[in-house]
Design a protein around this motif. Structure first.
Motif, PDB file in Angstrom:
ATOM      1  N   ILE A 171       5.352   8.417  18.498  1.00  0.00           N
ATOM      2  CA  ILE A 171       5.510   7.067  17.960  1.00  0.00           C
ATOM      3  C   ILE A 171       4.167   6.352  17.852  1.00  0.00           C
ATOM      4  O   ILE A 171       3.868   5.672  16.888  1.00  0.00           O
ATOM      5  N   LEU A 172       3.306   6.505  18.853  1.00  0.00           N
ATOM      6  CA  LEU A 172       2.019   5.816  18.846  1.00  0.00           C
ATOM      7  C   LEU A 172       0.929   6.747  18.319  1.00  0.00           C
ATOM      8  O   LEU A 172       0.752   7.852  18.813  1.00  0.00           O
ATOM      9  N   PRO A 173       0.204   6.317  17.283  1.00  0.00           N
ATOM     10  CA  PRO A 173      -0.823   7.191  16.698  1.00  0.00           C
ATOM     11  C   PRO A 173      -2.006   7.375  17.616  1.00  0.00           C
ATOM     12  O   PRO A 173      -2.382   6.462  18.363  1.00  0.00           O
ATOM     13  N   PRO A 174      -2.632   8.573  17.606  1.00  0.00           N
ATOM     14  CA  PRO A 174      -3.843   8.789  18.384  1.00  0.00           C
ATOM     15  C   PRO A 174      -5.003   7.959  17.864  1.00  0.00           C
ATOM     16  O   PRO A 174      -5.937   7.693  18.571  1.00  0.00           O
ATOM     17  N   LYS A 175      -4.946   7.553  16.586  1.00  0.00           N
ATOM     18  CA  LYS A 175      -5.919   6.652  16.010  1.00  0.00           C
ATOM     19  C   LYS A 175      -5.263   6.017  14.801  1.00  0.00           C
ATOM     20  O   LYS A 175      -4.222   6.442  14.338  1.00  0.00           O
ATOM     21  N   SER A 176      -5.881   4.964  14.285  1.00  0.00           N
ATOM     22  CA  SER A 176      -5.270   4.218  13.183  1.00  0.00           C
ATOM     23  C   SER A 176      -5.009   5.118  11.983  1.00  0.00           C
ATOM     24  O   SER A 176      -5.873   5.853  11.542  1.00  0.00           O
ATOM     25  N   THR A 177      -3.777   5.083  11.501  1.00  0.00           N
ATOM     26  CA  THR A 177      -3.371   5.918  10.387  1.00  0.00           C
ATOM     27  C   THR A 177      -2.634   5.083   9.369  1.00  0.00           C
ATOM     28  O   THR A 177      -1.908   4.180   9.724  1.00  0.00           O
TER      29      THR A 177
ATOM     30  N   MET B 146     -19.463  16.097 -27.392  1.00  0.00           N
ATOM     31  CA  MET B 146     -18.591  14.979 -27.031  1.00  0.00           C
ATOM     32  C   MET B 146     -19.328  14.009 -26.108  1.00  0.00           C
ATOM     33  O   MET B 146     -19.939  14.417 -25.123  1.00  0.00           O
ATOM     34  N   GLU B 147     -19.266  12.735 -26.464  1.00  0.00           N
ATOM     35  CA  GLU B 147     -19.965  11.723 -25.684  1.00  0.00           C
ATOM     36  C   GLU B 147     -19.340  11.554 -24.296  1.00  0.00           C
ATOM     37  O   GLU B 147     -18.128  11.459 -24.153  1.00  0.00           O
ATOM     38  N   LYS B 148     -20.192  11.532 -23.293  1.00  0.00           N
ATOM     39  CA  LYS B 148     -19.706  11.275 -21.937  1.00  0.00           C
ATOM     40  C   LYS B 148     -19.418   9.799 -21.762  1.00  0.00           C
ATOM     41  O   LYS B 148     -20.240   8.953 -22.101  1.00  0.00           O
ATOM     42  N   LYS B 149     -18.255   9.483 -21.226  1.00  0.00           N
ATOM     43  CA  LYS B 149     -17.920   8.121 -20.864  1.00  0.00           C
ATOM     44  C   LYS B 149     -18.145   7.958 -19.359  1.00  0.00           C
ATOM     45  O   LYS B 149     -17.961   8.907 -18.584  1.00  0.00           O
ATOM     46  N   THR B 150     -18.539   6.758 -18.951  1.00  0.00           N
ATOM     47  CA  THR B 150     -18.796   6.506 -17.529  1.00  0.00           C
ATOM     48  C   THR B 150     -17.647   5.711 -16.939  1.00  0.00           C
ATOM     49  O   THR B 150     -17.355   4.595 -17.377  1.00  0.00           O
ATOM     50  N   ILE B 151     -17.000   6.293 -15.928  1.00  0.00           N
ATOM     51  CA  ILE B 151     -15.853   5.661 -15.266  1.00  0.00           C
ATOM     52  C   ILE B 151     -16.231   5.366 -13.828  1.00  0.00           C
ATOM     53  O   ILE B 151     -16.687   6.259 -13.094  1.00  0.00           O
ATOM     54  N   VAL B 152     -16.065   4.120 -13.421  1.00  0.00           N
ATOM     55  CA  VAL B 152     -16.289   3.737 -12.028  1.00  0.00           C
ATOM     56  C   VAL B 152     -14.939   3.696 -11.331  1.00  0.00           C
ATOM     57  O   VAL B 152     -14.035   2.945 -11.726  1.00  0.00           O
ATOM     58  N   CYS B 153     -14.783   4.520 -10.314  1.00  0.00           N
ATOM     59  CA  CYS B 153     -13.562   4.547  -9.507  1.00  0.00           C
ATOM     60  C   CYS B 153     -13.812   3.773  -8.216  1.00  0.00           C
ATOM     61  O   CYS B 153     -14.816   3.993  -7.532  1.00  0.00           O
ATOM     62  N   ILE B 154     -12.892   2.867  -7.896  1.00  0.00           N
ATOM     63  CA  ILE B 154     -13.014   2.049  -6.690  1.00  0.00           C
ATOM     64  C   ILE B 154     -11.913   2.416  -5.729  1.00  0.00           C
ATOM     65  O   ILE B 154     -10.723   2.412  -6.107  1.00  0.00           O
ATOM     66  N   SER B 155     -12.255   2.739  -4.503  1.00  0.00           N
ATOM     67  CA  SER B 155     -11.238   3.102  -3.513  1.00  0.00           C
ATOM     68  C   SER B 155     -11.711   2.812  -2.101  1.00  0.00           C
ATOM     69  O   SER B 155     -12.744   3.312  -1.666  1.00  0.00           O
ATOM     70  N   CYS B 156     -10.950   2.006  -1.397  1.00  0.00           N
ATOM     71  CA  CYS B 156     -11.275   1.739   0.010  1.00  0.00           C
ATOM     72  C   CYS B 156     -10.506   2.692   0.925  1.00  0.00           C
ATOM     73  O   CYS B 156     -10.549   2.556   2.145  1.00  0.00           O
ATOM     74  N   TYR B 157      -9.764   3.623   0.328  1.00  0.00           N
ATOM     75  CA  TYR B 157      -9.099   4.680   1.084  1.00  0.00           C
ATOM     76  C   TYR B 157      -9.436   6.022   0.447  1.00  0.00           C
ATOM     77  O   TYR B 157      -9.834   6.095  -0.721  1.00  0.00           O
ATOM     78  N   TYR B 158      -9.244   7.088   1.206  1.00  0.00           N
ATOM     79  CA  TYR B 158      -9.523   8.428   0.718  1.00  0.00           C
ATOM     80  C   TYR B 158      -8.357   8.900  -0.146  1.00  0.00           C
ATOM     81  O   TYR B 158      -7.328   9.332   0.365  1.00  0.00           O
ATOM     82  N   LYS B 159      -8.508   8.763  -1.449  1.00  0.00           N
ATOM     83  CA  LYS B 159      -7.454   9.189  -2.365  1.00  0.00           C
ATOM     84  C   LYS B 159      -8.026   9.291  -3.782  1.00  0.00           C
ATOM     85  O   LYS B 159      -9.170   8.907  -4.028  1.00  0.00           O
TER      86      LYS B 159
ATOM     87  N   GLU C 244     -17.208  -2.653   5.286  1.00  0.00           N
ATOM     88  CA  GLU C 244     -15.938  -3.380   5.343  1.00  0.00           C
ATOM     89  C   GLU C 244     -16.060  -4.623   6.219  1.00  0.00           C
ATOM     90  O   GLU C 244     -16.577  -4.558   7.341  1.00  0.00           O
ATOM     91  N   VAL C 245     -15.558  -5.742   5.709  1.00  0.00           N
ATOM     92  CA  VAL C 245     -15.473  -6.966   6.496  1.00  0.00           C
ATOM     93  C   VAL C 245     -14.380  -6.801   7.553  1.00  0.00           C
ATOM     94  O   VAL C 245     -14.520  -7.190   8.701  1.00  0.00           O
ATOM     95  N   LYS C 246     -13.261  -6.231   7.129  1.00  0.00           N
ATOM     96  CA  LYS C 246     -12.176  -5.768   7.977  1.00  0.00           C
ATOM     97  C   LYS C 246     -11.504  -4.647   7.202  1.00  0.00           C
ATOM     98  O   LYS C 246     -11.854  -4.419   6.036  1.00  0.00           O
ATOM     99  N   PRO C 247     -10.569  -3.889   7.795  1.00  0.00           N
ATOM    100  CA  PRO C 247     -10.014  -2.731   7.097  1.00  0.00           C
ATOM    101  C   PRO C 247      -9.594  -3.031   5.661  1.00  0.00           C
ATOM    102  O   PRO C 247      -8.818  -3.955   5.417  1.00  0.00           O
ATOM    103  N   SER C 248     -10.129  -2.273   4.728  1.00  0.00           N
ATOM    104  CA  SER C 248      -9.860  -2.326   3.285  1.00  0.00           C
ATOM    105  C   SER C 248     -10.453  -3.545   2.580  1.00  0.00           C
ATOM    106  O   SER C 248     -10.316  -3.687   1.366  1.00  0.00           O
ATOM    107  N   VAL C 249     -11.135  -4.432   3.312  1.00  0.00           N
ATOM    108  CA  VAL C 249     -11.672  -5.664   2.726  1.00  0.00           C
ATOM    109  C   VAL C 249     -13.194  -5.572   2.621  1.00  0.00           C
ATOM    110  O   VAL C 249     -13.873  -5.279   3.598  1.00  0.00           O
ATOM    111  N   TRP C 250     -13.708  -5.832   1.412  1.00  0.00           N
ATOM    112  CA  TRP C 250     -15.152  -5.865   1.171  1.00  0.00           C
ATOM    113  C   TRP C 250     -15.587  -7.289   0.853  1.00  0.00           C
ATOM    114  O   TRP C 250     -14.774  -8.129   0.461  1.00  0.00           O
TER     115      TRP C 250
END
Length: 404
Positions: free
Chosen positions: A394-400, A1-14, A55-61
């Motif tokens: 209420i206040l996160p120990p770090k950005s979440t 079976m031929e391998k297909k190449t998939i590029v996954c893009i994610s600026c978050y861990y998921k 990252e230029v800023k969070p989630s922005v490239w």
């Protein structure tokens, strides 16, 4: 079976399950992610190559750099598909597909699943109920809107995910001040009537324009409330034969059909107006829901939407048919909250209905399931009360990030 190449893009861990399933199906996986996610526990056994973007800023490239990097990658690799794993990556993936003529959603359609102003206008033009809204480009149009539509209103970013950046406005003076503060970024926002009511989410899978799976759930604490006031995020699935499920299934199908979705996973939100009982479209996205909603969906239906999405993409690449297993009919509930300790003590929450405890730093996260909706509701209520009184921070120990 031929391998297909998939590029996954994610600026978050998921997308762990998506990449793992794609690899099991015999494909090559390339991940492009943010440089600050190098230390995350990615499914390394499924990833053949990984490239990092600063990252230029969070989630922005820098999109120009992304295109340049992708051009270099394409010299020695034939890319068959580009997949956006997070809402913030939909624009990036569409740009790459358009530039390099790779099949999939392009920049025109992607706006209906990313730009909240575009999606509202599309819904309105398609005869779908939406809360009254206006662009904020022109002062006269804004003034006419607020004179006609009574406060409160919400000032919303057009391209943020979930409840990020939304501001509730209660007076004309407060609105003018908020618009002045936005300055050069004013055009990136829209103004909408605040419509009281219960908020719901519908999570779907589509194959060749046919919706093949639908899960409908009700937020017990909407993301906007949790984002702005802190507290406990809760959601529960609806019975598949309930009036609520039927109504949501119908309006969700109308949204996806009119918006031009052909394949993939979607997460769409609606509100049921408190005053008139009508369904109103809030927003949609061409990706799997966040905030551990896939765990909620899987507990009730037995369907892992990340893995099924991977199977859909694989079927499309290979020109083969795809079928999904019939969903099971359980009720499930999800609760997530920010707490003071890095790792919660789950011993006080153990019960027969617990499907899993979610391993999230500085959070408590629990998924319940039962064939009795009342039992799920009771478990969610009891857990929420305990978290509020003993664990909540209420206040996160770090950005979440908690996005739906």
């Amino acid at each position: 079976m031929e391998k297909k190449t998939i590029v996954c893009i994610s600026c978050y861990y998921k997308g762990y399950d998506f990449m793992d399933e794609m690899k099991k199906l015999g494909n090559k996986i390339i991940l492009v992610t943010s440089e600050n996610l190098k230390e995350k526990n990615w499914p390394w056994e499924a990833i053949d190559e990984i490239f990092y973007m600063s990252e230029v800023k969070p989630s922005v490239w820098n999109l120009e750099h992304l295109i340049q990097g992708f051009s270099h990658l394409m010299k020695t690799r034939k890319v068959d598909a580009v997949v956006a794993l997070d809402d913030y990556d939909v624009e990036k993936a569409a740009l790459i597909r358009e530039t390099f003529r790779i099949p999939g959603m392009g920049q025109t359609t992607h706006r209906y699943f990313r730009d909240k102003l575009a999606m509202r206008q599309k819904a309105k033009d398609s005869g779908i109920n939406v809360p009254e809204f206006t662009a904020v480009f022109n002062d006269d149009e804004v003034n006419n809107f607020v004179d006609k539509v009574p406060a409160p209103w919400v000032l919303k970013p057009r391209s943020e995910a979930s409840a990020s950046g939304i501001k509730k406005i209660t007076s004309k003076e407060q609105l003018h001040e908020a618009l002045e503060t936005l300055g050069e970024e004013r055009h990136l926002f829209l103004l909408e009537s605040f419509k009281p009511g219960d908020v719901y989410h519908v999570d779907s899978l589509t194959f060749n324009k046919e919706i093949i799976f639908t899960s409908a759930s009700k937020y017990l604490a909407p993301p906007m409330q949790v984002s702005h006031e802190g507290g406990v995020f809760r959601s529960k699935t609806l019975g598949r034969y309930s009036d609520e499920f039927t109504g949501l299934e119908e309006i969700n199908a109308k949204v996806l059909s009119n918006f031009g979705l052909i394949n993939g996973a979607t997460h769409t939100e609606f509100i049921r107006g408190k005053e008139d009982g009508k369904w109103y479209f809030l927003e949609t996205s061409s990706r799997v829901g966040g905030a551990h909603i896939p765990d909620l969906v899987e507990a009730s239906s037995g369907i892992n939407i990340w893995r099924e999405w991977a199977k859909i993409e694989d079927a499309l690449l290979r020109g083969k048919q795809y079928a999904i297993s019939p969903p099971t009919g359980y009720y499930s509930g999800l609760i997530v909250a920010l707490i003071k300790d890095k790792e919660p003590d789950y011993s006080h929450f153990e019960c027969d209905e617990v499907v899993k405890f979610l391993p999230i730093d500085y959070h408590v996260g629990i998924v319940y399931k039962s064939n009795d909706a009342d039992i799920v509701q009771t478990r969610l209520d009891t857990a929420a009360e305990k978290i509020h009184t003993e664990m909540l921070n209420i206040l996160p120990p770090k950005s979440t990030k908690l996005s739906s």
